[in-house]
Design a protein around this motif. Structure first.
Motif, mmCIF file in Angstrom:
data_model
loop_
_atom_site.group_PDB
_atom_site.id
_atom_site.type_symbol
_atom_site.label_atom_id
_atom_site.label_comp_id
_atom_site.label_asym_id
_atom_site.label_seq_id
_atom_site.Cartn_x
_atom_site.Cartn_y
_atom_site.Cartn_z
ATOM 1 N N GLY A 33 14.257 -25.071 4.901
ATOM 2 C CA GLY A 33 14.585 -23.744 4.503
ATOM 3 C C GLY A 33 16.141 -23.450 4.864
ATOM 4 N N MET A 34 16.776 -22.630 3.585
ATOM 5 C CA MET A 34 17.801 -22.270 4.115
ATOM 6 C C MET A 34 18.009 -20.681 3.882
ATOM 7 S SD MET A 34 19.733 -24.719 5.030
ATOM 8 C CE MET A 34 21.455 -24.238 4.698
ATOM 9 N N GLY A 35 18.850 -19.985 4.634
ATOM 10 C CA GLY A 35 19.089 -18.605 4.106
ATOM 11 C C GLY A 35 20.690 -18.174 4.176
ATOM 12 N N TRP A 36 20.757 -16.926 3.766
ATOM 13 C CA TRP A 36 21.934 -16.228 3.987
ATOM 14 C C TRP A 36 21.945 -14.812 4.757
ATOM 15 C CZ3 TRP A 36 26.813 -17.897 3.028
ATOM 16 C CH2 TRP A 36 26.820 -19.010 1.872
ATOM 17 N N PHE A 37 22.744 -14.565 5.787
ATOM 18 C CA PHE A 37 22.565 -13.260 6.376
ATOM 19 C C PHE A 37 23.891 -12.658 6.300
ATOM 20 C CE2 PHE A 37 18.345 -13.611 8.470
ATOM 21 C CZ PHE A 37 18.036 -14.922 8.128
ATOM 22 N N ARG A 38 24.137 -11.325 6.734
ATOM 23 C CA ARG A 38 25.323 -10.483 7.009
ATOM 24 C C ARG A 38 25.277 -9.818 7.851
ATOM 25 N NH1 ARG A 38 24.774 -7.154 1.327
ATOM 26 N NH2 ARG A 38 23.563 -5.396 2.301
ATOM 27 N N GLN A 39 26.447 -9.565 8.595
ATOM 28 C CA GLN A 39 26.561 -8.636 9.606
ATOM 29 C C GLN A 39 28.036 -7.791 9.349
ATOM 30 O OE1 GLN A 39 26.637 -10.656 13.328
ATOM 31 N NE2 GLN A 39 25.999 -8.391 14.577
ATOM 32 N N ALA A 40 27.784 -6.359 9.301
ATOM 33 C CA ALA A 40 28.832 -5.618 9.342
ATOM 34 C C ALA A 40 29.081 -5.193 10.413
ATOM 35 C CB ALA A 40 28.344 -4.410 8.153
ATOM 36 N N PRO A 41 30.487 -4.490 10.562
ATOM 37 C CA PRO A 41 31.072 -3.926 12.005
ATOM 38 C C PRO A 41 30.157 -2.909 12.643
ATOM 39 C CG PRO A 41 32.903 -4.185 10.571
ATOM 40 C CD PRO A 41 31.480 -4.263 9.613
ATOM 41 N N GLY A 42 29.626 -3.119 13.859
ATOM 42 C CA GLY A 42 28.656 -2.171 14.538
ATOM 43 C C GLY A 42 27.134 -2.039 14.214
ATOM 44 N N LYS A 43 27.113 -3.112 13.416
ATOM 45 C CA LYS A 43 25.481 -3.474 12.713
ATOM 46 C C LYS A 43 24.847 -4.486 13.220
ATOM 47 C CE LYS A 43 25.808 -0.116 8.963
ATOM 48 N NZ LYS A 43 25.384 -0.016 7.512
#
Length: 128
Positions: A33-43
């Motif tokens: 299984g594969m996924g995409w994640f994201r991270q914004a500054p300070g989060k």
């Protein structure tokens, strides 16, 4: 071992599109299984989308549903994230990840802890 390398990030105006790619190397990529994640500054890092090993099952965060599409090309060992109608709040570093426990499984996880291999990330910036 699985190595993941993201590409395709950049600067785009609101309403625009980008396609992220994640090139994978290593054994058995096509069966995870594969996924995409994201991270914004300070989060904290957050789930964006996931796809099963077969591609038959997908899952999306509510914030991107209807705008983003996840797909995979097993012949190229590559995972994709097509992002349309981008908004400034989509600005973040985007990561692809592999869930090797989801071996030949259609069960998808939204939890970062379930993913054991990660790429280095690619920056997406959406201007208003």
């Amino acid at each position: 071992q699985v190595q993941l390398v993201e590409s395709g990030g950049g600067l785009v105006q609101a309403g625009g599109s980008l396609r992220l790619s994640c090139a994978a190397s290593g054994r058995s990529f096509s069966q995870y299984g594969m996924g995409w994640f994201r991270q914004a500054p300070g989060k904290e890092r957050e789930f964006v989308a996931a796809i099963s090993w077969s591609g038959a099952s997908t899952n999306f965060a509510d914030s991107v549903k209807g705008r983003f599409t996840i797909s995979r090309d097993k012949t190229k060992n590559t995972l994709y994230l097509q992002m349309n109608s981008l908004k400034p709040e989509d600005t973040a570093v985007y990561y692809c990840a592999a869930d090797t426990v989801a071996f030949r499984s259609n069960i998808l996880s939204r939890l970062t802890i379930e993913y054991d291999y990660w790429g280095q990330g690619t920056q997406v910036t959406v201007s208003s």
